[in-house]
Motif scaffolding. Structure first.
Motif, PDB file in Angstrom:
ATOM      1  N   SER A  63       0.774  -1.366  -0.425  1.00  0.00           N
ATOM      2  CA  SER A  63      -0.034  -0.168   0.302  1.00  0.00           C
ATOM      3  C   SER A  63       1.043   1.915   0.350  1.00  0.00           C
ATOM      4  CB  SER A  63      -0.961   0.043   1.065  1.00  0.00           C
ATOM      5  OG  SER A  63      -0.189   0.095   2.446  1.00  0.00           O
ATOM      6  N   GLY A  64       1.909   0.955   0.844  1.00  0.00           N
ATOM      7  CA  GLY A  64       2.983   2.324   0.389  1.00  0.00           C
ATOM      8  C   GLY A  64       3.696   2.794  -0.257  1.00  0.00           C
ATOM      9  N   THR A  65       3.508   1.951  -1.207  1.00  0.00           N
ATOM     10  CA  THR A  65       4.650   2.144  -3.163  1.00  0.00           C
ATOM     11  C   THR A  65       3.229   2.592  -4.073  1.00  0.00           C
ATOM     12  OG1 THR A  65       5.887   0.179  -2.410  1.00  0.00           O
ATOM     13  CG2 THR A  65       5.177   0.017  -4.630  1.00  0.00           C
ATOM     14  N   VAL A  66       1.854   1.967  -3.641  1.00  0.00           N
ATOM     15  CA  VAL A  66       0.910   2.176  -4.319  1.00  0.00           C
ATOM     16  C   VAL A  66       1.093   3.871  -4.563  1.00  0.00           C
ATOM     17  CG1 VAL A  66      -1.844   2.266  -4.902  1.00  0.00           C
ATOM     18  CG2 VAL A  66      -0.503  -0.056  -4.425  1.00  0.00           C
ATOM     19  N   LEU A  67       0.958   4.191  -2.560  1.00  0.00           N
ATOM     20  CA  LEU A  67       0.642   5.745  -2.476  1.00  0.00           C
ATOM     21  C   LEU A  67       1.343   6.497  -2.914  1.00  0.00           C
ATOM     22  CD1 LEU A  67      -0.397   5.969   1.305  1.00  0.00           C
ATOM     23  CD2 LEU A  67      -1.420   6.561  -0.354  1.00  0.00           C
ATOM     24  N   PHE A  68       3.033   6.080  -3.123  1.00  0.00           N
ATOM     25  CA  PHE A  68       4.160   6.910  -3.337  1.00  0.00           C
ATOM     26  C   PHE A  68       3.740   7.144  -4.901  1.00  0.00           C
ATOM     27  CE2 PHE A  68       7.577   3.834  -3.121  1.00  0.00           C
ATOM     28  CZ  PHE A  68       8.199   4.233  -4.247  1.00  0.00           C
ATOM     29  N   LEU A  69       3.399   5.962  -5.849  1.00  0.00           N
ATOM     30  CA  LEU A  69       3.932   5.525  -7.001  1.00  0.00           C
ATOM     31  C   LEU A  69       2.763   6.450  -7.915  1.00  0.00           C
ATOM     32  CD1 LEU A  69       4.616   2.500  -8.027  1.00  0.00           C
ATOM     33  CD2 LEU A  69       6.364   4.884  -8.300  1.00  0.00           C
ATOM     34  N   ARG A  70       1.069   6.931  -6.483  1.00  0.00           N
ATOM     35  CA  ARG A  70      -0.047   7.372  -7.271  1.00  0.00           C
ATOM     36  C   ARG A  70       0.134   8.581  -7.496  1.00  0.00           C
ATOM     37  NH1 ARG A  70      -6.136   8.497  -5.096  1.00  0.00           N
ATOM     38  NH2 ARG A  70      -6.773   8.119  -6.973  1.00  0.00           N
ATOM     39  N   GLU A  71       0.943   9.603  -6.242  1.00  0.00           N
ATOM     40  CA  GLU A  71       0.969  10.567  -5.791  1.00  0.00           C
ATOM     41  C   GLU A  71       2.549  10.994  -6.614  1.00  0.00           C
ATOM     42  OE1 GLU A  71       0.449  11.447  -1.589  1.00  0.00           O
ATOM     43  OE2 GLU A  71      -1.143  10.348  -1.390  1.00  0.00           O
ATOM     44  N   ILE A  73       5.203  10.939  -5.881  1.00  0.00           N
ATOM     45  CA  ILE A  73       6.489  11.350  -5.104  1.00  0.00           C
ATOM     46  C   ILE A  73       7.862  11.273  -5.340  1.00  0.00           C
ATOM     47  CG2 ILE A  73       6.860  11.738  -2.156  1.00  0.00           C
ATOM     48  CD1 ILE A  73       3.965  11.318  -1.928  1.00  0.00           C
ATOM     49  N   PHE A  74       8.749  12.066  -5.085  1.00  0.00           N
ATOM     50  CA  PHE A  74      10.036  10.817  -5.570  1.00  0.00           C
ATOM     51  C   PHE A  74      10.843  11.871  -4.724  1.00  0.00           C
ATOM     52  CE2 PHE A  74       7.618   8.916  -8.926  1.00  0.00           C
ATOM     53  CZ  PHE A  74       8.169   7.586  -8.872  1.00  0.00           C
ATOM     54  N   ALA A  75      11.452  12.171  -3.509  1.00  0.00           N
ATOM     55  CA  ALA A  75      11.894  13.466  -3.018  1.00  0.00           C
ATOM     56  C   ALA A  75      12.783  12.619  -2.155  1.00  0.00           C
ATOM     57  CB  ALA A  75      11.168  14.071  -2.185  1.00  0.00           C
ATOM     58  N   PRO A  76      13.601  13.237  -2.004  1.00  0.00           N
ATOM     59  CA  PRO A  76      15.126  12.697  -0.835  1.00  0.00           C
ATOM     60  C   PRO A  76      14.652  12.197   0.073  1.00  0.00           C
ATOM     61  CG  PRO A  76      15.860  14.874  -1.998  1.00  0.00           C
ATOM     62  CD  PRO A  76      14.627  14.864  -2.404  1.00  0.00           C
ATOM     63  N   TRP A  77      13.946  12.533   0.750  1.00  0.00           N
ATOM     64  CA  TRP A  77      13.487  12.625   1.856  1.00  0.00           C
ATOM     65  C   TRP A  77      12.880  10.526   2.172  1.00  0.00           C
ATOM     66  CZ3 TRP A  77       8.700  10.828   3.750  1.00  0.00           C
ATOM     67  CH2 TRP A  77       7.399  10.518   2.434  1.00  0.00           C
ATOM     68  N   LEU A  78      11.915  10.403   0.641  1.00  0.00           N
ATOM     69  CA  LEU A  78      11.349   9.434   0.753  1.00  0.00           C
ATOM     70  C   LEU A  78      12.385   7.916   0.791  1.00  0.00           C
ATOM     71  CD1 LEU A  78       9.016   7.654  -0.069  1.00  0.00           C
ATOM     72  CD2 LEU A  78       9.223   8.327  -2.462  1.00  0.00           C
ATOM     73  N   ILE A  79      13.434   8.388  -0.243  1.00  0.00           N
ATOM     74  CA  ILE A  79      14.458   7.156  -0.420  1.00  0.00           C
ATOM     75  C   ILE A  79      15.906   7.175   1.377  1.00  0.00           C
ATOM     76  CG2 ILE A  79      17.181   6.895  -1.269  1.00  0.00           C
ATOM     77  CD1 ILE A  79      14.593   7.351  -3.330  1.00  0.00           C
ATOM     78  N   LEU A 133       6.508  12.410   9.644  1.00  0.00           N
ATOM     79  CA  LEU A 133       6.050  13.693  10.188  1.00  0.00           C
ATOM     80  C   LEU A 133       7.134  14.936   9.388  1.00  0.00           C
ATOM     81  CD1 LEU A 133       5.001  12.254  13.631  1.00  0.00           C
ATOM     82  CD2 LEU A 133       3.584  12.485  11.016  1.00  0.00           C
ATOM     83  N   ALA A 134       8.549  14.771   9.841  1.00  0.00           N
ATOM     84  CA  ALA A 134       9.219  16.049   9.461  1.00  0.00           C
ATOM     85  C   ALA A 134       9.489  16.248   8.206  1.00  0.00           C
ATOM     86  CB  ALA A 134      10.562  15.960  10.091  1.00  0.00           C
ATOM     87  N   LYS A 135       8.254  15.680   7.037  1.00  0.00           N
ATOM     88  CA  LYS A 135       9.037  15.643   5.133  1.00  0.00           C
ATOM     89  C   LYS A 135       8.118  17.118   5.407  1.00  0.00           C
ATOM     90  CE  LYS A 135       4.241  13.723   4.486  1.00  0.00           C
ATOM     91  NZ  LYS A 135       3.758  13.037   3.311  1.00  0.00           N
ATOM     92  N   PRO A 136       9.342  17.383   4.307  1.00  0.00           N
ATOM     93  CA  PRO A 136       8.693  18.840   3.516  1.00  0.00           C
ATOM     94  C   PRO A 136       6.933  18.691   2.921  1.00  0.00           C
ATOM     95  CG  PRO A 136      10.260  17.763   2.305  1.00  0.00           C
ATOM     96  CD  PRO A 136      10.454  17.544   3.602  1.00  0.00           C
ATOM     97  N   PHE A 137       6.327  19.420   3.108  1.00  0.00           N
ATOM     98  CA  PHE A 137       5.023  19.398   2.126  1.00  0.00           C
ATOM     99  C   PHE A 137       5.232  20.111   1.001  1.00  0.00           C
ATOM    100  CE2 PHE A 137       3.718  18.135   6.222  1.00  0.00           C
ATOM    101  CZ  PHE A 137       2.841  17.626   6.096  1.00  0.00           C
TER     102      PHE A 137
END
Length: 137
Positions: A63-71, A73-79, A133-137
């Protein structure tokens, strides 16, 4: 989308809870001298690993993979977050290895390994939560 996030959160709670509990269960199996208790506890530990922790991990990761692929999101904090999740997966696998070791022979040295995995898992879960929780929006 909200239901997918809810599924992700519920799976994470189940997986992280099981991951924190498994090292204690494995250590309890390793220190028992009573054969009946050992057999029953080893079976319970294996059941928690196979029927709770592993399906929850698969649901959380999927479900996490589907979430970040759908939105997209490819940011450094995600890596960095995915790196901590990968380390949690390795600890999950190590718990499985320790369960197999306790089924062969009860070793008191496993308690030290369980303590190290428990501390490492606590740090990884805390780091992952902080990164989310600390990710940039």
């Amino acid at each position: 989308m909200p239901l997918l996030k809810l599924l992700h959160f519920m799976a994470l709670i189940g997986w992280c809870g099981a991951l924190l509990y498994l090292p204690a269960m494995i250590a309890a199996s390793a220190r028992s001298s009573d054969d009946g208790f050992y057999r029953d506890h080893a079976q319970l530990t294996r059941t928690v690993f196979n029927l709770i922790a592993t399906p929850a991990a698969l649901l959380a990761i999927g479900s996490g993979t589907v979430l970040f692929l759908r939105e997209s999101i490819f940011a450094p904090w995600l890596i960095v977050k995915l790196t901590t999740v990968a380390a949690m997966v390795l600890c999950h696998a190590l718990c499985g290895v320790l369960i197999l070791r306790t089924e062969r022979v009860a070793e008191s040295a496993l308690r030290r390994d369980c303590l190290l995995i428990g501390v490492l898992l606590s740090a990884l879960i805390g780091a992952t939560l902080w990164l989310v929780l600390a990710k940039p929006f």
